[in-house]
Design an enzyme around this catalytic site. Structure first.
Site, PDB file in Angstrom:
ATOM      1  N   LYS A 250     -11.525  -8.542   4.799  1.00  0.00           N
ATOM      2  CA  LYS A 250     -12.093  -7.130   5.154  1.00  0.00           C
ATOM      3  C   LYS A 250     -12.869  -6.641   4.086  1.00  0.00           C
ATOM      4  O   LYS A 250     -12.244  -6.576   2.997  1.00  0.00           O
ATOM      5  CB  LYS A 250     -11.143  -6.245   5.403  1.00  0.00           C
ATOM      6  CG  LYS A 250     -11.532  -4.844   6.013  1.00  0.00           C
ATOM      7  CD  LYS A 250     -10.343  -4.013   6.497  1.00  0.00           C
ATOM      8  CE  LYS A 250     -10.853  -2.568   6.552  1.00  0.00           C
ATOM      9  NZ  LYS A 250      -9.849  -1.684   6.776  1.00  0.00           N
TER      10      LYS A 250
ATOM     11  N   TYR B  35       0.886  -1.304  -0.108  1.00  0.00           N
ATOM     12  CA  TYR B  35       0.097   0.096  -0.192  1.00  0.00           C
ATOM     13  C   TYR B  35       0.888   1.398  -0.026  1.00  0.00           C
ATOM     14  O   TYR B  35       0.721   2.097  -0.627  1.00  0.00           O
ATOM     15  CB  TYR B  35      -0.953   0.006   0.961  1.00  0.00           C
ATOM     16  CG  TYR B  35      -1.814   1.254   1.327  1.00  0.00           C
ATOM     17  CD1 TYR B  35      -2.768   1.284   0.672  1.00  0.00           C
ATOM     18  CD2 TYR B  35      -1.250   2.424   2.136  1.00  0.00           C
ATOM     19  CE1 TYR B  35      -3.591   2.727   0.811  1.00  0.00           C
ATOM     20  CE2 TYR B  35      -2.001   3.453   2.270  1.00  0.00           C
ATOM     21  CZ  TYR B  35      -3.163   3.619   1.555  1.00  0.00           C
ATOM     22  OH  TYR B  35      -3.837   4.779   1.746  1.00  0.00           O
TER      23      TYR B  35
ATOM     24  N   ASP C 171      -8.326  -3.097  -1.477  1.00  0.00           N
ATOM     25  CA  ASP C 171      -9.685  -2.651  -1.749  1.00  0.00           C
ATOM     26  C   ASP C 171      -9.315  -1.036  -2.418  1.00  0.00           C
ATOM     27  O   ASP C 171      -9.976  -0.397  -3.363  1.00  0.00           O
ATOM     28  CB  ASP C 171     -10.300  -2.361  -0.442  1.00  0.00           C
ATOM     29  CG  ASP C 171      -9.399  -1.596   0.493  1.00  0.00           C
ATOM     30  OD1 ASP C 171      -8.920  -2.347   1.219  1.00  0.00           O
ATOM     31  OD2 ASP C 171      -9.594  -0.415   0.873  1.00  0.00           O
TER      32      ASP C 171
END
Length: 520
Positions: free
Chosen positions: A371, A264, A299
Site C-alpha cells: 500500500k 499504529y 506510512d
C-alpha cells in the site's frame, strides 16, 4: 517480476531472523493474556448485538464487564456464556439482555464441566463460523464475475460523517474509476472502548465504524460494481480499543481490506502496548480466516519523522509486521504493507531516493500487495504543484510495481476533498498508469548508481535497527522512541486495565477453530 536492484540476501535473511526473535518476545505475552475487547469479540461472534435501551451501552460490553467485575474473565467469556446456555436453556442474546436488566450474574450460576459446555455450544459456534466462510465465498464469486481493475488499484477515501452521503460519494468515485473505497472513521473513535450501534449520520472528520454502516456501504458498492463491471473493494479501520470487534463485524459484512497495524494504535493513539499486541493477534487471525487484506501503517512514521533519515525504520517495522502477521495466519498475499511518498520535494534527486525506497520494499516483499501512500507532509496549498507531486507519486508507483495506490489530492492541506478533486486525482493516476503501464519491465538501475547505493544504505541501517530491537525487545524499543520519533511507556497508554491473564482453563472456541483452519 525480474529483480531491479542487487540485494544482499544474507542481510535480508538476518533481518527476518531478527524479526522472528522480536516476535517471539511478543508472542509469549500474547499467549498468556486476553483482553476485554477480545472477549467482547467472542460475545459478538456468539450473536450478541445491540445496545441497552436508555444507556446505549452495547450488550457485548455488558456481559464482559459482568464477568470482569467478578474477577473471573480469565476463563474467557465463552465459558460463562456457554455455562449460562446450559444452565438456563436460553440463547446468548436473551442471556445478555437478562444481565443488562440486572436479573442475572453470569458467575453466580451453577458451574458445569467445560466438556459439557463445549458440547452445548458446538452447533452455535459452527454456525457462526460458517457465516464468515460464506461471506468469504461470496467475495470470491463476485470477484470472479466482476474482476477488480489492474494494479495499482486506485484507492480513494470518503469522510463526510454521514454514511448515506458517504455512499453517494463512493458511488461517484467508482464510476470515475476508483477500485477501492475507504470510509474514514470519526475522529477519536479509536479511543472508544466499545463499538457504536446502528447507522450514523453525524461524525467529526469521518463516519463511525458500525456494523450497520458497513452493511449500507457494502450494498452501495455492490450496486455500483454491477453497473461498472468491476468489483469495488471496501476498506475500514480495525484499530483502536475495539480492534478485534470491528474486524469481526467487517468479516461478517464482507469488507475487503482492514487497516490493521500491530503498532499504529500504540504510537499514534497512545493505546497501551500490552493490550494492542494481544488485540492485533486475534484481529488479524479473523482477517486471515475471512480472506481480508490488511493494511499496515508505516506510512505514518514519515509524517512525524524525516523520510530520508528514517527510511530504514519503515522497512524494519514492515519486517516485524510481516512476522507478527504470519503468526496470526495471514498469507503474504494478504499483507498490504504500508509506505509513503513523503520525501521533501526540495531535496536534490529526491525522486531517485524515493524510487530506491519503493523498489527496495517491492523486492523485499514480492508477494505482498503493498500500500503506497501519497505526499501529505509537504503539500502546501499550491494546487498546481500539489497535482504535479501526485503525478510524480503515481509515476514512482507504476515504475516500482506497487499494488494499492491511495490517491493524493491536489487540495491536500486545504479542505476535505470535493467530488471534483477526487475526479482529477483519478484522472491523473489513470493517465500515468496507462501511459507507463510496462515501464517497470523496461528499466534497470546502474550497479553503482545513486538508486542502488541508497537502497544498500537503507538495508544496512534496517538490519542494524532490527538487531538492536531483538537485543532489547520490542516493547522497550517503542518506549525508547525507535519508531516515528515517538515514545510510549510500556505500562502507560489507554486501555491497560483491559488486559487479563488467562487461567489454565481459558476457553475461546473461535480462536481454536481459526487456528486449526489456518494451520497455526
Amino acid at each position: 517480476m525480474r529483480s531491479k536492484l542487487r540485494i544482499d540476501e544474507q542481510l535480508v535473511s538476518k533481518c527476518r531472523e531478527y524479526a522472528v526473535d522480536i516476535a517471539d518476545g511478543i508472542q509469549e505475552h500474547i499467549d498468556k493474556n486476553t483482553t476485554t475487547s477480545v472477549e467482547r469479540t467472542v460475545a459478538r461472534l456468539f450473536g450478541i448485538d445491540g445496545v441497552e435501551e436508555g444507556t446505549e451501552v452495547p450488550f457485548p460490553n455488558i456481559v464482559v464487564d459482568n464477568v470482569l467485575e467478578a474477577g473471573k474473565l480469565d476463563r474467557g467469556i465463552a465459558y460463562w456464556l456457554g455455562n449460562a446456555m446450559l444452565e438456563l436453556g436460553k440463547e446468548p442474546q436473551e442471556i445478555a439482555e437478562m444481565v443488562a436488566l440486572g436479573k442475572l450474574s453470569l458467575t453466580e450460576l451453577k458451574e458445569h464441566k467445560l466438556a459439557d459446555i463445549r458440547e452445548k455450544i458446538t452447533e452455535l459456534v459452527d454456525k457462526k463460523v460458517a457465516v464468515i466462510e460464506g461471506t468469504k465465498k461470496r467475495r470470491e464469486e463476485l470477484q470472479e464475475k466482476l474482476p477488480p481493475g489492474p494494479k495499482p488499484w486506485l484507492y480513494v477515501i470518503v469522510a463526510t460523517g454521514n454514511i448515506y452521503e458517504d455512499v453517494t460519494q463512493a458511488r461517484a468515485a467508482a464510476r470515475q474509476g476508483a477500485d477501492i473505497v475507504a470510509v474514514i472513521r470519526s475522529t477519536a473513535q479509536s479511543l472508544l472502548d466499545y463499538v457504536p450501534y446502528g447507522a450514523t449520520t453525524e461524525g467529526f472528520g469521518g463516519t463511525y465504524a458500525t456494523q450497520e454502516n458497513f452493511r449500507i456501504m457494502r450494498e452501495g458498492l455492490d450496486e455500483v460494481g454491477e453497473e461498472t463491471g468491476r468489483y469495488i473493494q471496501l476498506v475500514n479501520y480495525a484499530s483502536g480499543l475495539a480492534m478485534p470487534e470491528i474486524t469481526a463485524m467487517g468479516a461478517i459484512e464482507r469488507l475487503d481490506m482492514m487497516l490493521n497495524d500491530a503498532m499504529y494504535g500504540i504510537l499514534f493513539r497512545d493505546i497501551n502496548m500490552k493490550r494492542t499486541f494481544i488485540d492485533q493477534y486475534f484481529s488479524r487471525m479473523i482477517n486471515a480466516f475471512a480472506g481480508i487484506i490488511i493494511n499496515t501503517g508505516e506510512d505514518n512514521y514519515l509524517t512525524t519523522a524525516d523520510a530520508v533519515a528514517e527510511a530504514h525504520t519503515v522497512i524494519a517495522s514492515q519486517f516485524i509486521n510481516e512476522e507478527l502477521a504470519y503468526r496470526s495466519g495471514l498469507k503474504a498475499e494478504q499483507m498490504g504493507l504500508g509506505h509513503a511518498f513523503e520525501i521533501n520535494p526540495d531535496i536534490k534527486d529526491g525522486f531517485l531516493l524515493e524510487i530506491a525506497q519503493a523498489q527496495l520494499i517491492r523486492q523485499l516483499f514480492p508477494d505482498a500487495p503493498l500500500k503506497y501512500m501519497p505526499p501529505t507532509k509537504y503539500m502546501t496549498g499550491n494546487i498546481f504543484k500539489g497535482h504535479l507531486q501526485d503525478g510524480m507519486f503515481n509515476l514512482a508507483s507504476i515504475m516500482t510495481g506497487q499494488s494499492i495506490q491511495l490517491l493524493g489530492m491536489l487540495t491536500e492541506a486545504i479542505h476535505t476533498p470535493f467530488l471534483s478533486d477526487r475526479a482529477l486525482s483519478i484522472e491523473n493516476a489513470k493517465y500515468i498508469f496507462n501511459n507507463a503501464r510496462s515501464l517497470s519491465e523496461e528499466i534497470s538501475f546502474k550497479e553503482d548508481g545513486k538508486i542502488q547505493q541508497r537502497a544498500d544504505k537503507v538495508l544496512v541501517e534496517t538490519e542494524d535497527m532490527l538487531k538492536g530491537i531483538a537485543e532489547k525487545g520490542l516493547m522497550p524499543a517503542i518506549e525508547e522512541g525507535m519508531f516515528a520519533d515517538i515514545t510510549r511507556p510500556i505500562a502507560g497508554g489507554k486501555g491497560a486495565d483491559g488486559v487479563v491473564e488467562k487461567a489454565e482453563s481459558y476457553y475461546n472456541p473461535f480462536m481454536e477453530i481459526f487456528k486449526e483452519n489456518l494451520g497455526i
